[in-house]
Design a protein around this motif. Structure first.
Motif, PDB file in Angstrom:
ATOM      1  N   GLU A 209       0.847  -0.955  -0.452  1.00 31.43           N
ATOM      2  CA  GLU A 209      -0.209   0.051   0.375  1.00 31.43           C
ATOM      3  C   GLU A 209       0.405   1.416   0.006  1.00 31.43           C
ATOM      4  O   GLU A 209       0.612   2.553  -0.495  1.00 31.43           O
ATOM      5  N   ARG A 210       1.809   1.094   0.318  1.00 37.96           N
ATOM      6  CA  ARG A 210       3.341   2.583   0.933  1.00 37.96           C
ATOM      7  C   ARG A 210       4.473   1.599   1.536  1.00 37.96           C
ATOM      8  O   ARG A 210       4.388   0.394   1.929  1.00 37.96           O
ATOM      9  N   ASN A 211       5.235   2.121   0.444  1.00 36.35           N
ATOM     10  CA  ASN A 211       6.911   1.484   0.434  1.00 36.35           C
ATOM     11  C   ASN A 211       7.755   2.687   0.805  1.00 36.35           C
ATOM     12  O   ASN A 211       9.174   2.552   1.205  1.00 36.35           O
ATOM     13  N   ARG A 212       7.431   3.834   1.370  1.00 37.70           N
ATOM     14  CA  ARG A 212       7.806   4.947   1.353  1.00 37.70           C
ATOM     15  C   ARG A 212       7.601   5.748   2.353  1.00 37.70           C
ATOM     16  O   ARG A 212       6.094   6.306   2.143  1.00 37.70           O
ATOM     17  N   VAL A 213       7.801   6.435   3.581  1.00 36.34           N
ATOM     18  CA  VAL A 213       7.133   7.051   4.300  1.00 36.34           C
ATOM     19  C   VAL A 213       8.359   8.459   4.483  1.00 36.34           C
ATOM     20  O   VAL A 213       9.456   8.170   4.340  1.00 36.34           O
ATOM     21  N   GLU A 214       8.422   9.755   4.552  1.00 39.71           N
ATOM     22  CA  GLU A 214       9.188  11.132   4.741  1.00 39.71           C
ATOM     23  C   GLU A 214       9.757  10.834   6.311  1.00 39.71           C
ATOM     24  O   GLU A 214      10.652  10.766   6.293  1.00 39.71           O
ATOM     25  N   SER A 215       8.627  10.947   6.933  1.00 43.38           N
ATOM     26  CA  SER A 215       9.280  10.503   8.466  1.00 43.38           C
ATOM     27  C   SER A 215       8.337   9.378   8.968  1.00 43.38           C
ATOM     28  O   SER A 215       7.013   9.269   9.025  1.00 43.38           O
ATOM     29  N   MET A 216       8.537   9.043  10.058  1.00 43.01           N
ATOM     30  CA  MET A 216       8.387   7.764  10.896  1.00 43.01           C
ATOM     31  C   MET A 216       8.653   8.036  12.511  1.00 43.01           C
ATOM     32  O   MET A 216       9.205   7.077  13.362  1.00 43.01           O
ATOM     33  N   PRO A 217       7.806   8.665  12.986  1.00 45.22           N
ATOM     34  CA  PRO A 217       8.377   9.116  14.994  1.00 45.22           C
ATOM     35  C   PRO A 217       7.303   8.515  15.597  1.00 45.22           C
ATOM     36  O   PRO A 217       7.223   7.542  16.581  1.00 45.22           O
ATOM     37  N   MET A 218       6.025   7.000  15.020  1.00 44.66           N
ATOM     38  CA  MET A 218       5.338   6.764  15.319  1.00 44.66           C
ATOM     39  C   MET A 218       5.811   5.039  15.181  1.00 44.66           C
ATOM     40  O   MET A 218       6.670   4.905  14.396  1.00 44.66           O
ATOM     41  N   SER A 219       4.978   4.328  14.843  1.00 45.80           N
ATOM     42  CA  SER A 219       4.417   2.981  14.166  1.00 45.80           C
ATOM     43  C   SER A 219       3.849   2.511  12.544  1.00 45.80           C
ATOM     44  O   SER A 219       3.395   3.566  12.531  1.00 45.80           O
ATOM     45  N   TRP A 220       4.826   1.846  12.064  1.00 43.15           N
ATOM     46  CA  TRP A 220       4.203   1.607  10.611  1.00 43.15           C
ATOM     47  C   TRP A 220       3.343   0.184  10.400  1.00 43.15           C
ATOM     48  O   TRP A 220       4.168  -0.560  10.567  1.00 43.15           O
ATOM     49  N   THR A 221       2.147   0.581  10.158  1.00 41.56           N
ATOM     50  CA  THR A 221       1.787  -0.943   9.352  1.00 41.56           C
ATOM     51  C   THR A 221       1.845  -0.687   8.377  1.00 41.56           C
ATOM     52  O   THR A 221       1.753  -0.040   7.623  1.00 41.56           O
ATOM     53  N   VAL A 222       2.563  -1.835   7.916  1.00 42.78           N
ATOM     54  CA  VAL A 222       3.083  -2.584   6.520  1.00 42.78           C
ATOM     55  C   VAL A 222       1.627  -3.180   5.839  1.00 42.78           C
ATOM     56  O   VAL A 222       1.665  -4.177   6.365  1.00 42.78           O
ATOM     57  N   VAL A 223       0.890  -2.869   5.169  1.00 47.87           N
ATOM     58  CA  VAL A 223      -0.060  -3.728   4.048  1.00 47.87           C
ATOM     59  C   VAL A 223       0.377  -3.879   2.680  1.00 47.87           C
ATOM     60  O   VAL A 223       0.884  -2.858   1.921  1.00 47.87           O
ATOM     61  N   HIS A 224       0.146  -5.292   2.468  1.00 45.93           N
ATOM     62  CA  HIS A 224       0.448  -6.019   0.994  1.00 45.93           C
ATOM     63  C   HIS A 224      -1.286  -6.048   1.478  1.00 45.93           C
ATOM     64  O   HIS A 224      -1.688  -7.348   1.646  1.00 45.93           O
ATOM     65  N   PRO A 225      -1.886  -5.623   0.257  1.00 45.36           N
ATOM     66  CA  PRO A 225      -3.263  -6.296  -0.558  1.00 45.36           C
ATOM     67  C   PRO A 225      -2.889  -7.441  -1.006  1.00 45.36           C
ATOM     68  O   PRO A 225      -2.464  -7.539  -1.898  1.00 45.36           O
ATOM     69  N   ILE A 226      -4.244  -8.609  -0.723  1.00 48.63           N
ATOM     70  CA  ILE A 226      -4.329  -9.924  -1.371  1.00 48.63           C
ATOM     71  C   ILE A 226      -4.704  -8.915  -2.855  1.00 48.63           C
ATOM     72  O   ILE A 226      -6.364 -10.497  -2.337  1.00 48.63           O
ATOM     73  N   ASP A 227      -4.689  -9.096  -4.028  1.00 55.04           N
ATOM     74  CA  ASP A 227      -5.511  -8.734  -5.060  1.00 55.04           C
ATOM     75  C   ASP A 227      -5.074 -10.094  -5.962  1.00 55.04           C
ATOM     76  O   ASP A 227      -4.746 -10.516  -5.815  1.00 55.04           O
ATOM     77  N   GLU A 228      -5.745  -9.657  -6.813  1.00 51.97           N
ATOM     78  CA  GLU A 228      -5.670 -10.538  -8.015  1.00 51.97           C
ATOM     79  C   GLU A 228      -4.392 -10.247  -8.782  1.00 51.97           C
ATOM     80  O   GLU A 228      -3.666 -11.352  -9.372  1.00 51.97           O
ATOM     81  N   ASN A 229      -3.501  -9.512  -7.814  1.00 57.94           N
ATOM     82  CA  ASN A 229      -1.729  -8.993  -8.158  1.00 57.94           C
ATOM     83  C   ASN A 229      -1.197  -9.617  -7.704  1.00 57.94           C
ATOM     84  O   ASN A 229       0.068  -9.958  -7.734  1.00 57.94           O
ATOM     85  N   SER A 230      -1.480 -10.206  -6.358  1.00 61.97           N
ATOM     86  CA  SER A 230      -1.124 -10.684  -5.414  1.00 61.97           C
ATOM     87  C   SER A 230      -0.181 -11.961  -5.833  1.00 61.97           C
ATOM     88  O   SER A 230      -1.124 -13.034  -6.057  1.00 61.97           O
ATOM     89  N   PRO A 231       1.032 -13.123  -5.229  1.00 62.98           N
ATOM     90  CA  PRO A 231       0.778 -14.014  -5.936  1.00 62.98           C
ATOM     91  C   PRO A 231       0.608 -14.800  -4.231  1.00 62.98           C
ATOM     92  O   PRO A 231       0.565 -16.094  -5.076  1.00 62.98           O
ATOM     93  N   LEU A 232      -0.174 -13.793  -3.067  1.00 56.06           N
ATOM     94  CA  LEU A 232      -0.960 -15.505  -2.183  1.00 56.06           C
ATOM     95  C   LEU A 232      -2.358 -15.329  -2.663  1.00 56.06           C
ATOM     96  O   LEU A 232      -3.253 -14.993  -1.269  1.00 56.06           O
ATOM     97  N   HIS A 233      -2.907 -14.466  -3.715  1.00 61.24           N
ATOM     98  CA  HIS A 233      -4.451 -14.242  -3.958  1.00 61.24           C
ATOM     99  C   HIS A 233      -5.056 -15.877  -3.496  1.00 61.24           C
ATOM    100  O   HIS A 233      -4.060 -16.884  -4.641  1.00 61.24           O
ATOM    101  N   GLY A 234      -6.166 -15.726  -3.363  1.00 65.11           N
ATOM    102  CA  GLY A 234      -6.671 -17.385  -3.141  1.00 65.11           C
ATOM    103  C   GLY A 234      -5.800 -18.274  -2.048  1.00 65.11           C
ATOM    104  O   GLY A 234      -6.672 -18.823  -1.923  1.00 65.11           O
ATOM    105  N   PHE A 235      -4.715 -17.915  -1.582  1.00 66.90           N
ATOM    106  CA  PHE A 235      -3.661 -19.000  -0.517  1.00 66.90           C
ATOM    107  C   PHE A 235      -5.525 -18.844   1.121  1.00 66.90           C
ATOM    108  O   PHE A 235      -5.483 -17.488   1.203  1.00 66.90           O
TER     109      PHE A 235
END
Length: 319
Positions: A221-247
């Motif tokens: 969803e986002r692979n870069r942020v300018e500043s990270m003072p808090m936490s960051w939840t990394v999100v990979h959407p499992i859509d039709e373009n994902s190798p994990l689609h339907g898993f």
């Protein structure tokens, strides 16, 4: 198997991971949770593969202190044995007594010579004792210089000071699902800027009747942020373009899924870039779970409080 059938053949395969296609054939994980590689190298002599400097920089603090202390004891025991071999008669000011008393007196003299303190209670008189004392003083001086360099290297070496959630989650996301994990900087003054993250997935793929490991770059969803003072939840959407689609959870287990995480950011305290690696295996990926918020406002509403102890807190959600 279902895990193989659900692989999207149009997903982008990552050829820059540096991993061999059969790197996980022996089972287990390829990258440990602390970022080190679960790897043993063979085919070269041990002395060419071993790096004392690198190992001393990476030892846990208690092991590093233990190595320094044990070295100090052993090297002084060695020089004490040399003085005894030459003959303690070549040491003036030695208080005679039992063998144990003489050993202690010479050992204390050795420590004083090694550290170049030289209190003067005992001093070498013969040529042999003077030669050994000179060599010991030089050895002590060089050892102190090496130890100082190692201590400075350990304190000044850039470190990420990041904590990652113990588990990754497959959670509801928009109209579908997404794979998520989170991390945070736990030092007060070490807030990262210009932070980039990459996530690769390694899993078994059936090709021409043979199962082989393939590696895919996961779109985030986002692979870069300018500043990270808090936490960051990394999100990979499992859509039709994902190798994990339907898993399903069972499919991930069958495919021996492992996520490889690489993070890089600029630390203002070190004035340098730091990086961190970690990984998640299929057994560390929980399905139909959602992370709980890990921050709150102060009572006066003027300050945001990051609750680091909640980084692993998650709860079940409806399918």
């Amino acid at each position: 198997m279902a895990a193989y059938k659900n692989i999207n053949p149009f997903s982008k395969k990552n050829n820059d991971t540096g991993f061999a296609s059969n790197s996980n054939d022996t089972g287990g994980r390829f990258i440990n949770k602390d970022g080190s590689y679960n790897l043993i190298k063979e085919g070269m002599p041990f002395h060419k593969r071993f790096s004392i400097f690198n190992d001393m920089l990476n030892l846990p603090l208690w092991k590093f202190i233990s190595v320094i202390f044990i070295f100090f004891l052993l090297i002084n025991c060695l020089f004490t044995a040399l003085y005894l071999l030459i003959g303690y008669e070549q040491l003036d000011g030695l208080i005679r007594g039992s063998n144990w008393k003489i050993f202690r007196e010479i050992f204390y003299f050795s420590t004083q010579t090694f550290t170049t303190v030289g209190y003067g209670h005992v001093n070498p008189a013969g040529d042999g004792a003077n030669m050994v004392a000179g060599i010991e003083a030089l050895t002590g001086f060089l050892s102190l210089a090496i130890a100082t360099g190692l201590i400075y290297g350990r304190f000044s070496r850039p470190r990420s000071y990041l904590i990652f959630s113990d588990n990754a989650l497959v959670s509801p996301y928009k109209d579908g699902k997404a794979l998520m994990f989170r991390f945070a900087a736990f030092k007060d003054k070490h807030a990262l800027t210009d932070v980039e993250i990459r996530v690769n997935a390694g899993l078994l793929v059936a090709e021409e009747g043979k199962a082989d490991y393939k590696y895919f770059s996961l779109n985030l969803e986002r692979n870069r942020v300018e500043s990270m003072p808090m936490s960051w939840t990394v999100v990979h959407p499992i859509d039709e373009n994902s190798p994990l689609h339907g898993f399903t959870e069972e499919d991930m287990k069958t495919a021996d899924l492992e996520l490889y995480v690489m993070l890089r950011g600029f630390d203002d305290v070190f004035s340098n870039y730091v990086q961190q690696r970690t990984s998640y295996t299929f057994s560390e990926i929980h399905h139909n779970r959602k992370f709980a918020p890990m921050y709150r406002e102060s009572e006066d509403g003027k300050t945001t409080i990051l609750e680091l102890h909640k980084i692993n807190v998650h709860h079940a959600v409806d399918n």
